[in-house]
Scaffold this motif. Sequence first.
Motif, mmCIF file in Angstrom:
data_model
loop_
_atom_site.group_PDB
_atom_site.id
_atom_site.type_symbol
_atom_site.label_atom_id
_atom_site.label_comp_id
_atom_site.label_asym_id
_atom_site.label_seq_id
_atom_site.Cartn_x
_atom_site.Cartn_y
_atom_site.Cartn_z
ATOM 1 N N GLU A 1 0.754 -1.344 -0.207
ATOM 2 C CA GLU A 1 0.042 -0.065 -0.018
ATOM 3 C C GLU A 1 0.897 1.359 -0.191
ATOM 4 O O GLU A 1 0.564 2.233 -0.643
ATOM 5 C CB GLU A 1 -0.995 0.015 1.119
ATOM 6 N N HIS A 2 1.776 1.172 0.814
ATOM 7 C CA HIS A 2 2.797 2.452 1.006
ATOM 8 C C HIS A 2 3.802 2.532 -0.396
ATOM 9 O O HIS A 2 3.901 3.635 -0.961
ATOM 10 C CB HIS A 2 3.698 2.352 1.965
ATOM 11 N N THR A 3 4.344 1.483 -0.960
ATOM 12 C CA THR A 3 5.145 1.524 -2.066
ATOM 13 C C THR A 3 4.285 1.884 -3.384
ATOM 14 O O THR A 3 4.970 2.510 -4.490
ATOM 15 C CB THR A 3 5.917 0.031 -1.955
ATOM 16 N N LEU A 4 3.336 0.914 -3.832
ATOM 17 C CA LEU A 4 2.991 1.123 -5.053
ATOM 18 C C LEU A 4 2.384 2.429 -5.434
ATOM 19 O O LEU A 4 2.543 3.068 -6.389
ATOM 20 C CB LEU A 4 1.621 0.228 -5.148
ATOM 21 N N ALA A 5 1.795 3.345 -4.175
ATOM 22 C CA ALA A 5 1.614 4.649 -4.605
ATOM 23 C C ALA A 5 2.535 5.335 -5.098
ATOM 24 O O ALA A 5 2.504 6.656 -5.605
ATOM 25 C CB ALA A 5 0.683 5.270 -3.072
ATOM 26 N N ASP A 6 3.793 5.251 -4.772
ATOM 27 C CA ASP A 6 4.872 5.813 -5.159
ATOM 28 C C ASP A 6 5.628 5.609 -6.431
ATOM 29 O O ASP A 6 6.613 6.258 -6.789
ATOM 30 C CB ASP A 6 6.303 5.948 -3.963
ATOM 31 N N LEU A 7 5.234 4.572 -6.867
ATOM 32 C CA LEU A 7 5.971 4.031 -8.181
ATOM 33 C C LEU A 7 5.083 4.797 -9.419
ATOM 34 O O LEU A 7 4.119 4.963 -9.389
ATOM 35 C CB LEU A 7 5.797 2.537 -8.282
#
Length: 237
Positions: free
Chosen positions: A45-51
């Motif tokens: 949830e945290h990582t995908l939003a930043d890709l």
Amino acid sequence: MRYYYAEHQAAYQRLAEEGLTQWNDLFEADRTADFDAFPNRAFLEHTLADLDLPPTPAALEYGCGTGPAACFLAARGFRVDAIDLIPEAITLARHFARDRGVDVNFSVQDICTMPPGTKRYDVILDSYCLQSIVTDADRANLLTAVRDRLSGYYVLSTAMYDAERVYEDGFRYDATTGICYQATTGPAPDAVNLDGTWYLPHRRHLHPEALRAELEQAGLEVIYQDNGNVVATYQAR
């Protein structure tokens, strides 16, 4: 039969027999009774939003198990292929995906033996599979399969070395390689003899710097690492 097959086949057979939903449910301390509460969900949830991803990204999850992370991606607009080497796992995964009304292309495949492919993915996901792929050759094959299919981000969650982890009787940890071996009854495919006892590879628990070095040796560039949670990319040269 490869060292990583029998344990996983038995586990997914037990999951089906007992009406459980995912790998962690096999361990009382980790059981949540919630299919959607998979271990690396918060990281995703945290990582995908930043890709930097296209509107409908293509994703591959290998070692998908019963499919909670694959279903999570599909529910968020990803076009998902998901593989596992255990047929019982894929049967369960298809059932859970149907229950949730999400479309995932599940298939039975072993990432360590996948032939070269032409399809490329914006995200390739590992949700705690890599630690069960132990030998140098198998891990190199896995990372080659990842690299050759990757057009975006390799998103990895793997168990790491923990100074407080206790290896029970019958297990032996090699601090030099990070390999945990499990005693077996005698010679077998993949077995090694250590001090007169036969062992099978069981897990690989690396320190963070060793994991980074392994990924870099495979040609991947680590752009984020928090212990065993990693995001890497690959640019063909």
